[in-house]
Enzyme design. Structure first.
Site, mmCIF file in Angstrom:
data_model
loop_
_atom_site.group_PDB
_atom_site.id
_atom_site.type_symbol
_atom_site.label_atom_id
_atom_site.label_comp_id
_atom_site.label_asym_id
_atom_site.label_seq_id
_atom_site.Cartn_x
_atom_site.Cartn_y
_atom_site.Cartn_z
ATOM 1 C CB VAL A 67 -0.825 -0.107 1.214
ATOM 2 C CG1 VAL A 67 -1.715 1.304 1.382
ATOM 3 C CG2 VAL A 67 -1.924 -1.236 1.187
ATOM 4 C CB ALA A 112 5.001 2.600 0.898
ATOM 5 C CE LYS A 113 5.605 -1.164 8.219
ATOM 6 N NZ LYS A 113 6.346 -0.084 8.864
ATOM 7 N N GLY A 114 4.200 -2.837 3.258
ATOM 8 C CA GLY A 114 3.821 -4.171 2.698
ATOM 9 C C GLY A 114 3.470 -5.278 3.831
#
Ligand code: NAD
Length: 423
Positions: A67, A112-114
């Site tokens: 995201v 962001a992050k995953g």
């Protein structure tokens, strides 16, 4: 602070919490409605489902996310979490918090992050490598040194970053170190990155104490989580003169009111895989550990640990958030009423992304700095960001979280305003 109380399910939904925090800051900043609307939504969300060949034969399907919350101030930046309970709302919240954090420390990144839904400890090294390489391939339309740069988070480490770098580089046909940070130094990682988040927690705690005319000397510190952040923070607290009286990991906690020998504990945990059973300590449950009398409580495990169910039992003078989102907005209210200062995540754990930024800069220039240079620059940035947070708390007459988010959100809003809405 939030005005209405929530249901229990809502209280621990990190994305709902991130939205409540944003709403509160929007009110304080008198934020334009259209900009508030932009900031409430992640810019891009990718969900991937992919197979991994398992050692015993056959394949297993996994689900992953990436995201990007906002890229108004630069490429998206944020960690990658491997955890059985991760989901899209968690990743959305973590991405949003990354946007505010990067803006607060004034580095030119968005957020962001995953995440991949998996238990990395239950996978063999070969399965973990295959999962990482396939996930990287699936999210490769989004990532890149100018676009989105992953880093380690819960359940991931330097080896996993190395596999991401190698996979991305194989696809491009040449080595691209700047696609990911938190890599081993031997392939373009930065000196100081491994310890940066934990060291940053300690430097920011010292900044907070300075404002009370106190030092770390003999302060009683409790640390929840003994991974990359909690383990390094405990080491630096010990090294800077504090007394680390209790620590925990996912299996439980240990306690010694006289102070733990942290370097020996690090060796014990590395040998045995847990802090439990450390000689000269008493066992304590993870829940009881949070409620111990102490000067500084450092939640450094997962979000949603201090809630309205335990906030009135916290006996620390100060909570310093090593983890992202460990205190819910309801708990924030309670702690504030009880006069317990909360040094918020976006400031307290910003050392990690700050040195990740240094790593990215060094990779792009192919010119590397010493650990001393890295740590000096880190201390300068955290000291400046701390000063801005305390000044904003004064200006807005608010708690530190609202102040920190106001600085971060304000910078992102300004970038959106000045860039304009395309087309
Ligand atoms: P990690 O996987 O290295 O370590 C997590 C630790 O927490 C482990 O010791 C684990 O046993 C423990 N833990 C898990 N559940 C627990 C529970 N219920 N009670 C007690 N301990 C528990 O992860 P990390 O990188 O140290 O990340 C920890 C937190 O810090 C996360 O919120 C992460 O988003 C945040 N953070 C990490 C970085 C970074 O650079 N790694 C940077 C900023 C923020």
């Amino acid at each position: 602070m939030p005005e209405k109380m929530t249901t229990v399910a809502e209280e621990t939904n990190p994305y709902q919490n991130a939205l409540r925090q944003l709403e509160n800051v929007a009110r304080v900043l008198n934020l334009d409605d259209s900009i508030h609307g932009v900031l409430q939504k992640p810019k891009r969300e990718l969900t991937v489902h992919f197979p991994v060949s398992m050692d015993g034969g056959g394949t297993r399907m996994f689900t992953g996310y990436r995201v990007q919350h906002n890229t108004g101030r630069g490429p998206a930046k944020g960690g990658l979490r491997f955890h059985p309970d991760t989901d899209l709302d968690e990743v959305r919240a973590l991405a949003m918090w990354m946007t505010w954090k990067c803006a607060l420390v004034n580095i030119p990144f968005g957020g962001a992050k995953g995440g991949v839904v998996c238990d990395p400890k239950s996978l063999s090294p070969a399965e973990l490598e295959d999962l990482t390489r396939r996930y990287t391939t699936e999210i490769s339309p989004l990532i890149g040194p100018d676009a989105d740069i992953p880093a380690p988070d819960v359940g991931t480490n330097g080896q996993i970053m190395a596999w991401i770098m190698d996979t991305y580089s194989m696809h491009r046909g040449h080595t691209v170190p700047a696609v990911v940070t938190g890599k081993p130094v031997s392939i373009g990682g930065s000196e100081g990155r491994l310890d940066a988040t934990g060291l940053g927690v300690v430097l920011v705690t010292e900044e907070a104490l300075k404002r009370r005319r106190e030092t770390l000397d003999a302060q009683r510190v409790v640390v929840q989580g003994f991974g990359n952040v909690g383990g390094a923070a405990a080491r630096y607290f010990h090294r800077h003169g504090a007394r680390v009286v209790a620590v925990s990991d996912v299996r439980g906690g240990i306690h010694n009111p006289q102070g733990l020998d942290v370097p020996a504990l690090v060796s014990h945990a590395a040998r045995s895989g847990s802090v439990l059973g450390f000689p000269g300590s008493d066992p304590i449950s993870g829940a009881a550990l949070l409620e111990l009398p102490c000067d500084i409580l450092v939640p450094a495990a997962l979000q949603g640990q201090i809630t309205r169910a335990n906030a009135d039992k916290i006996q620390a003078c100060m909570v310093v958030e090593g983890a992202n989102g460990p205190t819910t907005p309801d708990a924030d209210l309670i702690l504030r009423e009880r006069g317990i200062e909360v040094v918020p995540d976006v400031l307290a754990n910003a050392g990690g992304v700050t040195v990740s930024y240094f790593e990215w800069v060094q990779d792009l220039q192919s010119f590397f700095w010493t650990e001393e240079e890295v740590n000096q620059r880190l201390a300068r940035i955290l000291s400046r960001a701390s000063a801005e947070v305390w000044a904003a708390a004064e200006t807005h007459k608010t708690d530190l979280r609202t102040a920190a988010y106001a600085v971060g959100v304000g910078r992102v809003a300004e970038a959106i305003r000045i860039r304009g809405i395309y087309p």
